[in-house]
Design a protein around this motif. Structure first.
Motif, short mmCIF file in Angstrom:
data_model
loop_
_atom_site.label_atom_id
_atom_site.label_comp_id
_atom_site.label_asym_id
_atom_site.label_seq_id
_atom_site.Cartn_x
_atom_site.Cartn_y
_atom_site.Cartn_z
N ALA A 168 0.84 -1.20 0.00
CA ALA A 168 0.00 0.00 0.00
C ALA A 168 0.87 1.24 0.00
CB ALA A 168 -0.93 0.00 1.23
N ALA A 169 0.28 2.35 -0.43
CA ALA A 169 0.95 3.65 -0.38
C ALA A 169 0.02 4.66 0.27
CB ALA A 169 1.34 4.12 -1.78
N LEU A 170 0.58 5.51 1.11
CA LEU A 170 -0.17 6.58 1.76
C LEU A 170 0.41 7.91 1.30
CD1 LEU A 170 -2.25 7.55 3.91
CD2 LEU A 170 -0.38 7.45 5.58
N ILE A 171 -0.43 8.74 0.71
CA ILE A 171 -0.02 10.07 0.24
C ILE A 171 -0.73 11.11 1.09
CG2 ILE A 171 0.06 11.65 -1.72
CD1 ILE A 171 -0.26 9.16 -3.54
N ILE A 172 0.04 11.95 1.77
CA ILE A 172 -0.52 13.06 2.56
C ILE A 172 0.14 14.34 2.10
CG2 ILE A 172 -0.85 14.06 4.84
CD1 ILE A 172 -0.82 11.33 6.05
N ASP A 173 -0.66 15.31 1.68
CA ASP A 173 -0.10 16.56 1.17
C ASP A 173 -1.22 17.59 1.11
OD1 ASP A 173 2.01 18.16 0.00
OD2 ASP A 173 2.79 16.29 -0.84
#
Length: 483
Positions: A344-349
């Motif tokens: 999985a990948a988590l993108i926070i921006d």
């Protein structure tokens, strides 16, 4: 709602929320990256551009030369005074050599990552003495909550005995240090983790080495790809220049926190002849200035690709559009890795769940400055187009699903940040309690903190709704917490 979610969490989840006490010195709290970009809605998206695939083939298979004949050519003697920095001289040299302007993306990439004078390369730009403060620098609980998410995903994956944990652009390494400290008691998890730091700055690699309390060979350029060990969890640590260099073959959990926003963007402006790419040139006074390309440029291919995911009404009133080809390329790399290896990948921006207009900004010493002013001395960043990330991810692989974006406040709240703060408040000093409350507001609040009684210039500003979180996961995982 939060109590209901917490009540459904697993035993290890509750233990993690209360396991560790606050650090002896809470992270400093200063104004973080703050964006004040306004957006108008909608425009006729690819006016005067052909829509057919035959006219605009896929970006990966076609190269287009830029016709610069109609652009301003600087005079031979544009170098200006010798007070120009090395980076300014380098940028002007590129423009002179080409006989015409460079793209905003080329300018941004040189300013941020030039090997000799790039903003990120040879110094620590984070924290109170730097130019901006990110969420991990605001409070230890941010990294701890990311640790909760990583462990939940690891459990949903079936607790693999080996897993790659990758952070893109780790900064000081604060997020991973807080994450590892929070999960250090869960030996089954820590024994499975192989840590990979994707970092191009030699200076920051050294800081990360110290933050993770590593032992073994130094994590500098000369040891790229070699493993050292973090004494916090006895996990092996490796450094890489790009995501592609991270070894494949293992399930992979990727964290991209405030990474996408630093990827170079191309800017387009509506003109009488349609959408024209903004370029950067040098005027007769040897100063940088913006000009427009009179003809389609290579980035126009990405503009056309983005248009296929957008309703005409969404862009009908826009006068500017930003496109980030490197974000598209990175998303493709991440999706292919997760689709084939699992994970999985988590993108926070900070960004928008839709097309982005004119958001590019420069920040120096916690203040906004002109983008073209003294390049290399300020951070450049732009809003993330989360909708484009979602559309591309869904196109690239049938083996992944995309969840979100949701606000950072929703994401952290559903993971149990309230309960974690309450646990920490029970065992801290009054000074630490004030820092925890301030940090909590900055992470999940919106606008100015109502409880603040200090100087107005230090009023905590909440970024809970301005930052968004998105997860890209292998279909076998199901729906990741807390989406």
């Amino acid at each position: 709602m939060l109590r209901r979610v917490a009540a459904q969490a697993s035993t290890h989840y509750r233990r993690l929320l209360t396991a560790s006490s606050p650090t002896s010195t809470p992270h400093v709290h200063f104004p973080f990256r703050q964006c004040s970009t306004s957006y108008t809605s909608n425009s006729n998206f690819v006016e005067h551009l052909e829509d057919s695939d035959s006219t605009f083939p896929s970006p990966s298979s076609t190269k287009i030369s830029i016709d610069r004949s109609g652009l301003h050519n600087p005079s031979e003697h544009f170098h200006g005074p010798t007070s120009d920095s090395e980076l300014v001289k380098h940028l002007k040299g590129i423009i002179k050599f080409r006989g015409g302007p460079i793209t905003v993306a080329e300018y941004m990439e040189e300013v941020l990552t030039n090997p000799k004078a790039g903003f990120y390369i040879n110094r620590d730009v984070f924290g109170a003495q730097g130019d901006f403060v990110t969420s991990p620098e605001v409070s230890q609980i941010f990294g701890e909550m990311i640790g909760v998410w990583v462990m939940c995903v690891w459990e949903q994956m079936g607790r693999p005995n080996k897993v790659n944990l990758v952070e893109l652009g780790p900064g000081r390494g604060t997020l991973l240090a807080d994450l590892l400290r929070g999960v250090s008691k869960f030996k089954n998890f820590t024994e499975s983790v192989r840590i990979h730091m994707v970092e191009c700055s030699p200076a920051l690699r050294k800081v990360q080495y110290q933050s993770l309390k590593c032992e073994g060979e130094d994590g500098g350029d000369e040891n790229e790809g070699k493993q050292v060990v973090s004494t916090m969890t006895c996990s092996p640590v490796s450094w890489h220049a790009t995501m592609e260099e991270v070894p494949a073959g293992l399930p992979t959990i990727i964290i991209a926190h405030e990474f996408y926003d630093a990827l170079p963007v191309h800017q387009f402006q509506r003109a009488s002849n349609g959408w024209c790419e903004k370029m950067i040139d040098v005027d007769e006074n040897s100063l940088f200035r913006f000009v427009l390309s009179p003809r389609p440029t290579p980035a126009t291919l990405y503009l056309v690709k983005r248009s296929k995911w957008t309703e005409t009404e969404e862009t009908a009133k826009l006068s500017h559009i930003e496109i980030c080809p490197k974000a598209m390329d990175l998303t493709q790399t991440i999706v292919k890795r997760i689709g084939s290896d699992g994970g999985a990948a988590l993108i926070i921006d900070y960004g928008l769940n839709g097309i982005v207009s004119d958001s590019l900004q420069a920040i120096r010493k916690h203040k906004f400055v002109n983008i073209l002013d003294n390049p290399g001395s300020a951070d450049l960043s732009a809003y993330v187009d989360f909708a484009a990330v979602r559309h591309l991810a869904e196109e690239v692989s049938e083996n992944v699903t995309v969840h979100g974006p949701i606000t950072q406040s929703q994401f952290l709240g559903a993971l149990g940040i309230n309960f974690r703060v309450e646990a920490l408040l029970e065992n801290c000093t009054d000074e630490q309690a004030d820092s925890l409350r301030t940090g909590y507001w900055r992470l999940v609040g919106e606008g100015e903190a109502p409880f603040w009684e200090g100087p107005d210039e230090h009023t905590p500003i909440g970024m809970g709704t301005r930052y968004l979180a998105m997860a890209i996961v292998n279909k076998e995982i199901g729906v990741p917490v807390p989406f």
